[in-house]
Write an enzyme that holds these catalytic residues in place. Structure first.
Site, PDB file in Angstrom:
ATOM      1  N   HIS A 425       0.877  -1.597  -0.288  1.00 32.43           N
ATOM      2  CA  HIS A 425      -0.331   0.275  -0.110  1.00 32.43           C
ATOM      3  C   HIS A 425       0.809   1.706   0.069  1.00 32.43           C
ATOM      4  O   HIS A 425       0.619   1.712  -0.745  1.00 32.43           O
ATOM      5  CB  HIS A 425      -1.292  -0.141   1.362  1.00 32.43           C
ATOM      6  CG  HIS A 425      -1.773   0.996   1.665  1.00 32.43           C
ATOM      7  ND1 HIS A 425      -2.050   2.175   1.888  1.00 32.43           N
ATOM      8  CD2 HIS A 425      -2.612   1.512   0.707  1.00 32.43           C
ATOM      9  CE1 HIS A 425      -2.415   3.031   2.219  1.00 32.43           C
ATOM     10  NE2 HIS A 425      -3.209   2.388   1.598  1.00 32.43           N
ATOM     11  N   ARG A 532      -7.297   3.053 -10.485  1.00 36.07           N
ATOM     12  CA  ARG A 532      -7.450   1.870  -9.583  1.00 36.07           C
ATOM     13  C   ARG A 532      -8.566   2.281  -8.674  1.00 36.07           C
ATOM     14  O   ARG A 532      -9.124   3.220  -7.463  1.00 36.07           O
ATOM     15  CB  ARG A 532      -6.280   1.312  -7.898  1.00 36.07           C
ATOM     16  CG  ARG A 532      -5.383   1.116  -9.225  1.00 36.07           C
ATOM     17  CD  ARG A 532      -3.977   0.503  -7.286  1.00 36.07           C
ATOM     18  NE  ARG A 532      -2.982  -0.122  -8.295  1.00 36.07           N
ATOM     19  CZ  ARG A 532      -2.303  -0.135  -8.605  1.00 36.07           C
ATOM     20  NH1 ARG A 532      -1.757   1.119  -8.604  1.00 36.07           N
ATOM     21  NH2 ARG A 532      -1.012  -1.460  -8.570  1.00 36.07           N
ATOM     22  N   ASP A 739      -0.244  -8.443  -8.907  1.00 33.61           N
ATOM     23  CA  ASP A 739      -0.400  -9.923  -8.076  1.00 33.61           C
ATOM     24  C   ASP A 739      -0.437 -11.462  -9.020  1.00 33.61           C
ATOM     25  O   ASP A 739      -0.540 -12.319  -8.750  1.00 33.61           O
ATOM     26  CB  ASP A 739      -2.166  -9.549  -8.852  1.00 33.61           C
ATOM     27  CG  ASP A 739      -2.828  -9.121  -7.433  1.00 33.61           C
ATOM     28  OD1 ASP A 739      -1.966  -9.238  -5.993  1.00 33.61           O
ATOM     29  OD2 ASP A 739      -3.592  -8.035  -7.471  1.00 33.61           O
ATOM     30  N   CYS A 801      -0.025  -3.542 -16.696  1.00 32.37           N
ATOM     31  CA  CYS A 801      -0.452  -2.645 -15.805  1.00 32.37           C
ATOM     32  C   CYS A 801       0.244  -2.526 -14.511  1.00 32.37           C
ATOM     33  O   CYS A 801       0.065  -1.440 -13.006  1.00 32.37           O
ATOM     34  CB  CYS A 801      -1.457  -1.796 -15.812  1.00 32.37           C
ATOM     35  SG  CYS A 801      -2.483  -3.267 -14.785  1.00 32.37           S
TER      36      CYS A 801
HETATM   37  C1  PEP Z   1      -1.854  -5.978 -10.545  1.00 32.48           C
HETATM   38  O1  PEP Z   1      -1.469  -6.534  -9.518  1.00 32.48           O
HETATM   39  O2  PEP Z   1      -0.808  -6.074 -10.966  1.00 32.48           O
HETATM   40  C2  PEP Z   1      -2.326  -4.677 -10.411  1.00 32.48           C
HETATM   41  C3  PEP Z   1      -2.202  -3.794 -11.186  1.00 32.48           C
HETATM   42  O3  PEP Z   1      -3.785  -4.206  -9.460  1.00 32.48           O
HETATM   43  P1  PEP Z   1      -3.053  -4.294  -8.150  1.00 32.48           P
HETATM   44  O4  PEP Z   1      -2.077  -3.928  -8.029  1.00 32.48           O
HETATM   45  O5  PEP Z   1      -3.520  -3.084  -7.674  1.00 32.48           O
HETATM   46  O6  PEP Z   1      -3.596  -4.970  -6.996  1.00 32.48           O
HETATM   47 MG    MG Z   2      -3.635  -6.406  -8.949  1.00 33.18          MG
END
Ligand code: PEP
Ligand code: MG
Length: 849
Positions: A425, A532, A739, A801
């Site tokens: 975060h 987001r 992720d 992304c």
């Molecule tokens: C990811 O998981 O790569 C992504 C861009 O989403 P977040 O970082 O918000 O989970």
């Molecule tokens: Mg993600």
């Protein structure tokens, strides 16, 4: 065929000398010789010869010394392939002995000759004979007696007289320099600077230009631009009656080069020599196609150029120099692009600790958001806001951050957390805000409740103490060292324009707020690749409504909360569309790990109870009921969208209503809507049906037509593997590599910081895979997803992304795999633009590559 043994080569315009065999210095000296610059006679020894010397195979010393006459007086300098790899120190005045000393005394005077001989005896004793430098401590080294005492001390320590034969002296110097290069410490040091394990050392043996003697004699360095800014400025120092780099070693006795109101200058003392130096340095700039520093000696008014080196430069200067050389037609624009390290732009775009300032490092963590800031330590978001109200810069120190800390992060100058990794975060928000951030500083002890931070060396920092967070290096420093300001000057803008002319992969920005979007535009991102939406609710007023929605017991309560959220979201999207002026905006539907939205302490629970008008115990029970063992793999993303469809419906409506409103005002908007954390085709089908229905409803209600593009985020390994069956439902696939990395490795992105540095140190992972895309594993999933997706749908747009979108090595992978664009935090956009341009230029230069 056996290779013919090479021989030390006199540097002439046609001698066979190359950087790869003799090192950069030898090659540069040859270039200077070709330009007719007055370089003292020089012989170059190749890497192979120097390696042989280290193993005891000495060259024919008589032959080596032949070019230097009856009474040779020479120096030896290192010549590695890359000057940054270092090398042993130069040794000057080799050849001096009792006999040549007498001759020298007659020609340059007793004082100068004594100083030179003494200097040589000292350098030889310490660097060649490896005697203890302390041996000269108790000797009065002044004058002729001093020299005799030094020679005696040498004899006492070694049981041998100081060597008198120049060939013996030179052989010992060469052997000692060759062996120093092979030493373990030297090897480790240069490997840390990127040298290969088998990097070679060349040596150059050069006739001494004395710098001491009758008439105007001395030495110095000169360059035509400032190393800090790259702008024209004649800089350097000169000192009469000195050798080597003595003029730089202390201010005393050194003078300016160009006429200067602050003091005497070489231009005053020896105007002709000064004019010649300017001419040579200018010529070197044009002909060697580089901004050079000239190391020179003046001997009775005559200039000798001992060396030319690429000037040291800050990132800002690197950009300025490359652009100026290209603008003057000295190098092509493509080469200017290649000459700037993309990561160096980070240093320009953020404040930095002055590289020349001393650093009192008290802790280390993961460099999560670049730039440096100093401030007083605060341990809570409230304290950060209070400090901001007093106009007092502060550093927010937390174990980890949650949405409740957002306001504190906005108020702070920098953030430091104990836990977390590059995608946690604090890191993601920090990068979005351009706020320096170090996370996972687990070598420091965080006692947040006691308001104490303890460094590994035992030093304790309390609330109010001043520290500096260097988010570029990951270091925490005590105090407030001087900082260099961020800068985006004309040269930077020119370089970026050239980059965009050649780049062949799109660069978008991840932007959640109007401020982010504005930054993205300022950095010329080609749209927003990831908004987001859950981040839009981190603001305290909204957080409460959001929690009401999450806590709602039934559909009616939830609808009521959603009705309050709808206008907020619509307003957000109108603003984003307006700022982006018709550029694509890719909005990701809500993807909350629910725990990020639950109150974590009793004050938060009390506030929520007040807002919901419920007893505390009810709220506590509900928090518990919503708690998950593993929230990152729990009710996130599309899983929430499928089970509580009203949330995505509200968001789709807000997006479409904003599309209609923004398209009336300005350029037509074609929103992109992205579904997060998909793992099955059916999830996409369900969400798509509902979104299509909302689009039809809004079209009807508003009497306005619009189109939109639906996409899927590939963040689970299964989505990558099943891309073939998902693609027919979507216009694009965007790989969420944060992720995807987490799930491919089975490695929590929030906890990885604890052991990542150990893992990297021990070579388990070559790099933190959250930082640099793991090409072998995660990359294979990307490749599979891309191939299967495109096989099912030819016009499928592909992008990344996750944080890797801003990483030069990862961009190279995406480009090779045929991706259309990458998207990264706004402040990384320039780095990504330059990295992408370099890939295109390199391909053009070497299509086979
Ligand atoms: C990811 O998981 O790569 C992504 C861009 O989403 P977040 O970082 O918000 O989970
Ligand atoms: Mg993600």
């Amino acid at each position: 065929m056996q290779q013919k043994p090479s021989e030390p080569a006199l540097i002439t315009p046609t001698a066979e000398i190359a950087v790869a065999t003799h090192g950069g210095r030898a090659k540069c000296l040859q270039r200077l010789v070709r330009l007719d610059v007055p370089v003292p006679r020089t012989v170059a020894l190749s890497f192979r010869e120097v390696k042989g010397i280290a193993q005891g195979e000495m060259p024919d010393m008589a032959k080596l010394l032949e070019p230097f006459g009856e009474t040779p007086l020479v120096c030896v300098r290192p010549s590695s392939e890359d000057p940054d790899w270092g090398g042993p120190s130069a040794i000057l005045n080799i050849g001096l002995n009792d006999r040549s000393f007498v001759e020298l005394r007659d020609s340059i005077g007793a004082e100068a000759a004594t100083r030179l001989y003494l200097r040589f005896v000292q350098a030889y004793s310490i660097n060649v004979a490896r005697l203890d430098p302390d041996m000269f401590d108790d000797i009065d080294l002044a004058g002729q007696e001093g020299l005799s005492a030094a020679l005696r001390a040498y004899e006492e320590e070694t049981d041998e007289p100081f060597p008198q034969d120049p060939a013996v002296q030179l052989a010992a110097v060469l052997r000692s320099m060759a062996r120093a290069w092979e030493g373990t410490t030297a090897r480790l040091l240069r490997q840390a600077k990127g040298a290969p394990a088998d990097a070679g050392l060349g040596l150059v043996v050069q006739e001494m230009a004395l710098g001491l003697g009758q008439g105007e004699c001395g030495s110095g360095v000169i360059q035509l631009v400032s190393s800090a800014t790259g702008k024209p400025a004649i800089t350097g120092r000169y000192r009469s009656q000195s050798q080597g780099r003595e003029a730089l070693s202390s201010e005393a006795g050194s003078v300016f080069l160009a006429r200067d109101p602050r003091g005497p200058s070489l231009e005053d003392q020896a105007p002709e020599a000064f004019a010649q130096l300017i001419e040579y340095t200018r010529m070197m700039r044009v002909r060697l196609r580089e901004e050079m520093q000239t190391e020179f000696t003046v001997e009775n008014g005559k200039v000798h150029v001992l060396d030319g080196v690429r000037i040291r430069r800050s990132s800002r200067a690197a950009v300025q120099i490359a652009v100026a050389l290209a603008q003057e037609g000295i190098i092509p624009k493509e080469e200017a692009l290649l000459r700037v390290e993309p990561r160096a732009l980070n240093e320009m775009l953020h404040r930095q600790v002055d590289p020349d300032a001393p650093r009192d490092v008290v802790g280390r963590g993961i460099a999560a958001s670049p730039g440096a800031a100093c401030g007083r330590i605060v341990f809570s978001a409230e304290a950060a806001q209070a400090a901001a109200a007093r106009d007092e810069p502060c550093v927010l120190v937390r174990r980890e951050t949650t949405p409740e800390d957002i306001r504190g992060m906005h108020a702070a100058a920098a953030v430091l957390t104990e836990r977390g990794g590059i995608t946690s975060h604090a890191a993601v928000i920090g990068r979005g805000l351009g706020l320096p951030c170090v996370v996972g500083a687990s070598d420091m002890k965080f006692s947040v409740s006691k308001q104490r931070l303890t460094a590994p060396d035992g030093r304790v920092f309390k609330a109010g103490d001043i520290i500096t967070v260097d988010g570029t290096s990951g270091q925490i420093l005590a105090g407030d060292p001087p900082l260099l300001e961020a800068i985006q000057d004309e040269a930077f803008q020119s370089l970026m324009t050239w980059a965009d002319e050649v780049r062949d992969i799109g660069i978008r920005a991840n932007a959640d707020t109007p401020a982010d979007a504005q930054t993205a535009r300022n950095f010329n991102a080609q749209g927003i690749g990831l908004c987001r939406t859950e981040h839009m609710f981190f603001d305290v007023d909204r957080l409460t409504v959001m929690r009401e929605m999450i806590f709602a017991d039934g559909e009616a309560d939830r609808r009521a909360a959603l009705d309050r959220l709808l206008p907020m979201q619509r307003g957000d999207f109108i603003e984003l569309f307006r700022i982006m002026q018709g550029q694509p905006v890719c909005i990701r539907l809500f993807d909350p790990p629910l725990h990020e939205f639950l109150p974590s302490d009793s004050a938060g629970i009390r506030e929520l109870a007040e807002a919901l008008d419920l007893p505390r115990s009810d709220v506590e029970r509900r928090v518990e009921a919503l708690s998950e063992y593993n929230p990152m793999l729990g009710m996130r993303g599309v899983r929430l969208g499928v089970t509580v469809p009203e949330i995505y419906e509200m968001q789709a409506r807000a997006i479409f209503e904003a599309t209609v409103a923004a398209s009336r005002e300005g350029a037509p908007v074609v929103p992109e809507i992205m579904i997060p954390l998909v793992s099955a085709r059916r999830e996409v089908e369900l969400v798509k049906t509902r979104i299509d229905a909302i689009a039809a409803a809004v079209r009807n209600e508003r009497g306005s037509d619009f189109t939109y593009r639906l996409g899927v985020m590939v963040e689970t390994p299964r989505a990558a593997l099943r891309a073939g069956e998902i693609a027919p439902f979507t216009a694009f696939l965007s790989f969420g590599t944060n992720d995807l990395t987490q799930m491919t490795y089975g490695l929590s992105r929030d906890d990885a910081g604890r052991f990542m540095s150990d893992y990297v140190k021990k070579g388990v992972f070559p790099e933190d895979p959250f930082h640099m895309l793991d090409i072998d594993g995660v990359g294979e999933l990307l490749q599979i997803g891309a191939t299967r997706g495109r096989a099912a749908r030819k016009d499928l747009v592909l992008s990344v992304c996750g944080e890797h979108g801003g990483n030069p090595e990862s961009i190279a992978f995406c480009r090779r795999a045929g991706f259309d664009y990458v998207s990264c935090s706004p402040f990384r956009v320039p780095v990504a633009r330059l990295a992408a341009a370099q890939l295109a230029v390199r391909d053009r230069l070497d299509p086979e590559n």
